[in-house]
Motif scaffolding. Structure first.
Motif, PDB file in Angstrom:
ATOM      1  N   LEU A  99       2.643  -3.484 -15.328  1.00 20.20           N
ATOM      2  CA  LEU A  99       2.422  -2.295 -14.504  1.00 20.20           C
ATOM      3  C   LEU A  99       3.677  -1.949 -13.701  1.00 20.20           C
ATOM      4  O   LEU A  99       4.161  -0.811 -13.746  1.00 20.20           O
ATOM      5  CB  LEU A  99       1.232  -2.545 -13.565  1.00 20.20           C
ATOM      6  N   HIS A 100       4.211  -2.915 -12.980  1.00 18.80           N
ATOM      7  CA  HIS A 100       5.336  -2.632 -12.085  1.00 18.80           C
ATOM      8  C   HIS A 100       6.600  -2.280 -12.871  1.00 18.80           C
ATOM      9  O   HIS A 100       7.325  -1.352 -12.512  1.00 18.80           O
ATOM     10  CB  HIS A 100       5.586  -3.834 -11.172  1.00 18.80           C
ATOM     11  N   ALA A 101       6.845  -3.023 -13.951  1.00 14.18           N
ATOM     12  CA  ALA A 101       8.059  -2.776 -14.744  1.00 14.18           C
ATOM     13  C   ALA A 101       7.999  -1.388 -15.383  1.00 14.18           C
ATOM     14  O   ALA A 101       8.983  -0.639 -15.390  1.00 14.18           O
ATOM     15  CB  ALA A 101       8.202  -3.852 -15.813  1.00 14.18           C
ATOM     16  N   GLN A 102       6.838  -1.033 -15.904  1.00 12.40           N
ATOM     17  CA  GLN A 102       6.726   0.274 -16.566  1.00 12.40           C
ATOM     18  C   GLN A 102       6.747   1.436 -15.584  1.00 12.40           C
ATOM     19  O   GLN A 102       7.234   2.513 -15.926  1.00 12.40           O
ATOM     20  CB  GLN A 102       5.462   0.307 -17.430  1.00 12.40           C
ATOM     21  N   LYS A 103       6.246   1.194 -14.367  1.00 10.60           N
ATOM     22  CA  LYS A 103       6.357   2.259 -13.358  1.00 10.60           C
ATOM     23  C   LYS A 103       7.843   2.555 -13.100  1.00 10.60           C
ATOM     24  O   LYS A 103       8.231   3.719 -12.941  1.00 10.60           O
ATOM     25  CB  LYS A 103       5.648   1.849 -12.062  1.00 10.60           C
ATOM     26  N   ALA A 104       8.656   1.496 -13.092  1.00 16.73           N
ATOM     27  CA  ALA A 104      10.101   1.702 -12.907  1.00 16.73           C
ATOM     28  C   ALA A 104      10.686   2.472 -14.097  1.00 16.73           C
ATOM     29  O   ALA A 104      11.468   3.408 -13.917  1.00 16.73           O
ATOM     30  CB  ALA A 104      10.804   0.362 -12.737  1.00 16.73           C
ATOM     31  N   VAL A 105      10.280   2.109 -15.297  1.00 19.35           N
ATOM     32  CA  VAL A 105      10.791   2.799 -16.497  1.00 19.35           C
ATOM     33  C   VAL A 105      10.371   4.274 -16.472  1.00 19.35           C
ATOM     34  O   VAL A 105      11.195   5.182 -16.710  1.00 19.35           O
ATOM     35  CB  VAL A 105      10.275   2.114 -17.799  1.00 19.35           C
ATOM     36  N   LEU A 106       9.116   4.532 -16.139  1.00 19.07           N
ATOM     37  CA  LEU A 106       8.612   5.912 -16.110  1.00 19.07           C
ATOM     38  C   LEU A 106       9.353   6.728 -15.051  1.00 19.07           C
ATOM     39  O   LEU A 106       9.825   7.840 -15.305  1.00 19.07           O
ATOM     40  CB  LEU A 106       7.098   5.917 -15.807  1.00 19.07           C
ATOM     41  N   GLY A 138       0.804  -1.221   0.000  1.00 26.02           N
ATOM     42  CA  GLY A 138       0.000   0.000   0.000  1.00 26.02           C
ATOM     43  C   GLY A 138       0.837   1.271   0.000  1.00 26.02           C
ATOM     44  O   GLY A 138       0.320   2.373   0.194  1.00 26.02           O
ATOM     45  N   ILE A 139       2.155   1.105  -0.229  1.00 24.48           N
ATOM     46  CA  ILE A 139       3.036   2.289  -0.242  1.00 24.48           C
ATOM     47  C   ILE A 139       3.259   2.692  -1.699  1.00 24.48           C
ATOM     48  O   ILE A 139       3.908   1.970  -2.470  1.00 24.48           O
ATOM     49  CB  ILE A 139       4.392   1.961   0.442  1.00 24.48           C
ATOM     50  N   ARG A 140       2.695   3.819  -2.069  1.00 25.09           N
ATOM     51  CA  ARG A 140       2.800   4.272  -3.462  1.00 25.09           C
ATOM     52  C   ARG A 140       3.224   5.737  -3.508  1.00 25.09           C
ATOM     53  O   ARG A 140       2.408   6.628  -3.716  1.00 25.09           O
ATOM     54  CB  ARG A 140       1.463   4.089  -4.186  1.00 25.09           C
ATOM     55  N   PRO A 141       4.522   5.991  -3.280  1.00 27.26           N
ATOM     56  CA  PRO A 141       4.971   7.379  -3.263  1.00 27.26           C
ATOM     57  C   PRO A 141       4.742   8.059  -4.615  1.00 27.26           C
ATOM     58  O   PRO A 141       4.847   7.417  -5.666  1.00 27.26           O
ATOM     59  CB  PRO A 141       6.470   7.280  -2.943  1.00 27.26           C
ATOM     60  N   GLU A 142       4.434   9.345  -4.549  1.00 27.21           N
ATOM     61  CA  GLU A 142       4.131  10.086  -5.789  1.00 27.21           C
ATOM     62  C   GLU A 142       5.439  10.519  -6.460  1.00 27.21           C
ATOM     63  O   GLU A 142       5.824  11.687  -6.431  1.00 27.21           O
ATOM     64  CB  GLU A 142       3.218  11.260  -5.464  1.00 27.21           C
ATOM     65  N   GLN A 177      -0.772   5.933 -10.387  1.00 26.41           N
ATOM     66  CA  GLN A 177      -0.213   5.475  -9.095  1.00 26.41           C
ATOM     67  C   GLN A 177       1.054   6.236  -8.723  1.00 26.41           C
ATOM     68  O   GLN A 177       1.420   6.304  -7.555  1.00 26.41           O
ATOM     69  CB  GLN A 177       0.073   3.967  -9.156  1.00 26.41           C
ATOM     70  N   LEU A 178       1.738   6.797  -9.708  1.00 24.31           N
ATOM     71  CA  LEU A 178       2.957   7.567  -9.429  1.00 24.31           C
ATOM     72  C   LEU A 178       2.643   9.051  -9.169  1.00 24.31           C
ATOM     73  O   LEU A 178       3.557   9.863  -9.027  1.00 24.31           O
ATOM     74  CB  LEU A 178       3.938   7.433 -10.603  1.00 24.31           C
TER      75      LEU A 178
END
Ligand code: CP
Ligand code: NVA
Length: 309
Positions: free
Chosen positions: A297-304, A40-44, A72-73
């Motif tokens: 989702l998770h991999a692309q959040k890292a890329v973004l 549940g930790i989703r830092p902006e 989510q970011l």
């Protein structure tokens, strides 16, 4: 969340844009972001940042995961579909790029010609991420290798069999094998080999890439059995000839018996059942198809995060 300094402001047009260490670090970043998110930790990390999403082709996963990822970011994404912007027809790719860079912090593009991605990346001074072109699909392989890392721990030396068309997915598998040191065999009919320039470059970098025209040797002892559609988006007119050429390349659960004792089945989806695989493979206990889809989702959040902040 740790930062990979060298990726700030960079494009991801293909996995070959990355060094081995950047690829490994991106996977670590994705794992860190995923683990936190599950708690549940989703830092902006991209608060107030905006992403333009250009789609010349249909999408379920890519569109959903980039959109949700930006949300989510703490950022925002806007869909620019082909009907709306008519890239390269209503106005030039160059003009579009020089508009987008004035408003947005990044561009994700799914295109027919790979040259469109390259031109966007060259012209826009914001990161451009390839969400699939006719040549490559790097974000899919980021998610796939994240899934493999979770499954096996160590990527180096894993045996991967890619069965089917030497298409954008096959080309991306070759690039990933260079970065992770996996051993890749591509089993395809004659005339449907992957891009030979990509194969040549990969081999020049020491990658273990085999091209085979039968399934058995490729699948025997593999840790990952991977397949993709025979008729990619944009190839609909070739459907009849392709279905004939690929008729012996359908994956059924019977093929799983030849895999290593830890072998898994993977597919980027969408699946065309009765062609490259049957439904039982996707819903089999050895299938990791839906974890792959989640990991987009998770991999692309890292890329973004790593490119846009
Ligand atoms: N695998 C994948 O890229 O799916 P979509 O075409 O639905 O985005
Ligand atoms: N090779 C497929 C991949 C879809 C995600 C296509 O390009 O249609």
């Amino acid at each position: 969340m740790f930062k990979i300094d060298s990726l700030k402001g960079r494009d991801l047009t293909a996995l070959s844009d990355l060094s081995q260490s950047e690829f490994a670090e991106l996977l670590e970043s994705a794992l860190e972001i995923k683990k936190a998110s599950k708690l549940g930790i989703r830092p902006e990390l991209l608060k107030q940042k905006t992403l333009a999403m250009i789609f010349e082709k249909p999408s379920l996963r890519t569109r959903s995961t980039f959109d949700i990822g930006m949300y989510q970011l703490g950022g925002y994404s806007i869909l620019l579909d082909q009907k709306g912007i008519n890239l390269g027809v209503r106005e030039t790719i160059k003009d579009v790029a020089h508009n987008l860079e004035r408003w947005y912090d990044g561009i994700m593009a799914r295109t027919f010609a790979h040259s469109t991605i390259i031109e966007l990346a060259k012209e826009a001074d914001i990161p451009v991420i390839n969400g699939l072109s006719d040549l490559t699909h790097p974000c899919q392989l980021m998610a796939d290798y994240l899934t493999m890392k979770e499954e096996f721990g160590e990527l180096k030396g894993l045996k991967v069999a890619f069965v089917g068309d030497g298409n954008n997915m096959a080309n991306s598998h070759i690039n990933a094998a260079v970065l992770a040191g996996t051993e890749l065999t591509i089993a395809c009919p004659e005339g449907y080999e992957p891009d030979m320039e990509i194969v040549k470059n990969a081999r020049a970098q020491g990658a273990n890439i085999k091209i085979d025209h039968g399934l058995k040797d490729a699948v025997l002892g593999a840790d990952v059995l991977y397949t993709d559609v025979w008729v990619s988006m944009g190839q609909e007119e070739e459907a009849k000839a392709r279905k004939k050429a690929f008729k012996d390349y359908t994956i059924t659960p019977d093929w799983f018996e030849l895999l290593s004792d830890r072998g898994i089945f993977m597919h980027d989806l969408p699946a065309h059942y009765g062609e490259e695989c049957v439904q039982e493979t996707v819903y089999h206990e050895q299938s990791r198809v839906f974890p792959q889809a989640e990991n987009r989702l998770h991999a692309q959040k890292a890329v973004l995060y790593q490119t846009m902040s």
